[in-house]
Motif scaffolding. Structure first.
Motif, PDB file in Angstrom:
ATOM      1  N   UNK A 197     -44.132 -32.892  -3.156  1.00  0.00           N
ATOM      2  CA  UNK A 197     -43.726 -33.432  -2.300  1.00  0.00           C
ATOM      3  C   UNK A 197     -42.552 -34.578  -2.243  1.00  0.00           C
ATOM      4  N   UNK A 198     -41.879 -34.860  -3.280  1.00  0.00           N
ATOM      5  CA  UNK A 198     -40.896 -35.773  -3.504  1.00  0.00           C
ATOM      6  C   UNK A 198     -39.479 -34.950  -3.117  1.00  0.00           C
ATOM      7  N   UNK A 199     -39.775 -33.454  -3.002  1.00  0.00           N
ATOM      8  CA  UNK A 199     -38.125 -32.631  -3.432  1.00  0.00           C
ATOM      9  C   UNK A 199     -38.403 -32.422  -1.730  1.00  0.00           C
ATOM     10  N   UNK A 200     -39.050 -32.585  -0.888  1.00  0.00           N
ATOM     11  CA  UNK A 200     -38.918 -32.806   0.941  1.00  0.00           C
ATOM     12  C   UNK A 200     -37.794 -34.115   1.235  1.00  0.00           C
ATOM     13  N   UNK A 201     -38.166 -34.524   0.116  1.00  0.00           N
ATOM     14  CA  UNK A 201     -36.951 -35.778   0.295  1.00  0.00           C
ATOM     15  C   UNK A 201     -35.857 -36.445  -0.231  1.00  0.00           C
ATOM     16  N   UNK A 202     -35.621 -34.967  -0.613  1.00  0.00           N
ATOM     17  CA  UNK A 202     -34.797 -34.823  -2.383  1.00  0.00           C
ATOM     18  C   UNK A 202     -34.027 -35.106  -3.506  1.00  0.00           C
ATOM     19  N   UNK A 203     -35.354 -35.775  -3.610  1.00  0.00           N
ATOM     20  CA  UNK A 203     -35.872 -35.833  -5.123  1.00  0.00           C
ATOM     21  C   UNK A 203     -36.300 -35.857  -5.404  1.00  0.00           C
ATOM     22  N   UNK A 204     -35.477 -35.134  -7.120  1.00  0.00           N
ATOM     23  CA  UNK A 204     -35.647 -33.624  -7.883  1.00  0.00           C
ATOM     24  C   UNK A 204     -36.634 -34.316  -8.958  1.00  0.00           C
ATOM     25  N   UNK A 205     -37.829 -33.579  -8.730  1.00  0.00           N
ATOM     26  CA  UNK A 205     -39.014 -34.011 -10.388  1.00  0.00           C
ATOM     27  C   UNK A 205     -38.568 -32.613 -10.637  1.00  0.00           C
ATOM     28  N   UNK A 206     -38.969 -32.564 -12.347  1.00  0.00           N
ATOM     29  CA  UNK A 206     -39.406 -31.603 -13.441  1.00  0.00           C
ATOM     30  C   UNK A 206     -40.469 -31.045 -12.648  1.00  0.00           C
ATOM     31  N   UNK A 207     -40.202 -29.233 -13.063  1.00  0.00           N
ATOM     32  CA  UNK A 207     -41.514 -28.999 -12.458  1.00  0.00           C
ATOM     33  C   UNK A 207     -43.116 -28.815 -13.640  1.00  0.00           C
ATOM     34  N   UNK A 208     -42.674 -29.400 -14.563  1.00  0.00           N
ATOM     35  CA  UNK A 208     -43.571 -29.717 -15.428  1.00  0.00           C
ATOM     36  C   UNK A 208     -44.735 -30.824 -15.142  1.00  0.00           C
ATOM     37  N   UNK A 209     -43.512 -32.182 -14.005  1.00  0.00           N
ATOM     38  CA  UNK A 209     -44.237 -33.013 -13.600  1.00  0.00           C
ATOM     39  C   UNK A 209     -45.229 -32.953 -12.780  1.00  0.00           C
ATOM     40  N   UNK A 210     -44.625 -32.001 -11.611  1.00  0.00           N
ATOM     41  CA  UNK A 210     -45.334 -31.174 -10.846  1.00  0.00           C
ATOM     42  C   UNK A 210     -46.688 -31.271 -11.209  1.00  0.00           C
ATOM     43  N   UNK A 211     -46.808 -30.068 -11.899  1.00  0.00           N
ATOM     44  CA  UNK A 211     -47.914 -29.877 -12.134  1.00  0.00           C
ATOM     45  C   UNK A 211     -48.952 -30.400 -12.825  1.00  0.00           C
ATOM     46  N   UNK A 212     -48.392 -31.745 -13.856  1.00  0.00           N
ATOM     47  CA  UNK A 212     -49.277 -32.631 -14.672  1.00  0.00           C
ATOM     48  C   UNK A 212     -49.758 -33.446 -13.185  1.00  0.00           C
ATOM     49  N   UNK A 213     -48.765 -33.681 -12.652  1.00  0.00           N
ATOM     50  CA  UNK A 213     -49.373 -34.608 -11.347  1.00  0.00           C
ATOM     51  C   UNK A 213     -51.057 -33.869 -10.471  1.00  0.00           C
ATOM     52  N   UNK A 214     -50.400 -32.978  -9.727  1.00  0.00           N
ATOM     53  CA  UNK A 214     -51.713 -31.612  -9.007  1.00  0.00           C
ATOM     54  C   UNK A 214     -52.999 -32.025 -10.277  1.00  0.00           C
TER      55      UNK A 214
END
Length: 259
Positions: free
Chosen positions: A14-31
């Motif tokens: 979701x953040x990457x759609x707004x131009x923010x860089x989020x580490x993939x591991x963090x993407x996985x952990x939030x979900x």
């Protein structure tokens, strides 16, 4: 009356759609954090659900995907990747998910409800598709003239997500964030009365208590009702619907494919 709770399990992009860089591991952990809370709550109420999982998420989180299945829920496909601009690969995602789960994957929902042909899904071996919201969301899609309930397209059973009656107010995840509980519930009952079912969809990352972190750039109208607050709201809805005699089933069971 039947309720199909469905969850689009994906990398939290979701953040990457707004131009923010989020580490993939963090993407996985939030979900995954949100998913863990959902599974505990669903088990508490013995409510079965369908989880549309990206193959990308499943390949990185094999154990929890298998746990979803072991709890009696359904694993369906949310294609391979969810990131903006990713090419749809329904056949490849089906193969990957079946290799992980050891069970047939017969249902599909495209990322962001993107259009996909019934012929392509049939060629990949799917039996149903739940990729259409029969309403109008500005700058996304306009399906106001499409069927609001189950219909056949070729060999594929099309299962639209639920909207209210008679006005097609969407009952999707954003509505659940921003509407008051009693108003949302009233709209849901109009859909139940008209269609005999509810097909509701959410994302596990919505139920993470980290959603309000500024680094994610999630708008306040979503972040202000998220995490534990949103989970409690969903639990209230489940209890209320159960008290009215609703049965919570997997999508494949409701559509007659769970044999």
């Amino acid at each position: 009356m039947i309720v199909n709770l469905t969850f689009d399990v994906e990398e939290f992009d979701f953040p990457t759609e707004r131009g923010l860089e989020i580490a993939f591991e963090k993407q996985l952990s939030v979900s995954t954090e949100g998913l863990e809370g959902l599974l505990r709550m669903l088990e508490k109420h013995q409510a079965k659900a369908t989880f549309y999982v990206t193959a990308n998420y499943a390949q990185h989180k094999v154990s929890i995907v298998r746990r979803i299945l072991s709890l009696g829920h359904e694993i369906a496909s949310h294609d391979f990747y969810h990131a903006p601009g990713s090419k749809l690969m329904p056949a490849k995602s089906k193969i990957a998910l079946e290799a992980i789960t050891g069970t047939p994957v017969i249902g599909y929902r495209s990322p962001r409800l993107a259009k996909i042909s019934a012929d392509e899904l049939a060629a990949a071996g799917y039996l149903y598709n739940s990729s259409m919201n029969p309403t109008c969301v500005p700058f996304r899609y306009n399906n106001l003239l499409k069927p609001r309930s189950i219909f056949k397209e070729g060999s594929i059973l099309q299962y639209p997500t639920s909207v209210s009656w008679p006005l097609r107010i969407p009952l999707f995840w954003i509505s659940f964030h921003v509407m008051g509980f009693h108003f949302y519930k009233k709209l849901a009952y109009t859909a139940l009365k008209k269609d005999g079912h509810l097909n509701l969809y959410f994302h596990p990352w919505e139920f993470s208590d980290r959603l309000a972190d500024s680094e994610f750039g999630v708008p306040g109208f979503i972040a202000n009702c998220s995490g534990t607050t949103l989970l409690n709201k969903l639990e209230r809805l489940i209890v209320d619907l159960k008290n009215r005699g609703c049965d919570f089933q997997t999508t494949k069971k409701y559509l007659g494919f769970d044999v």
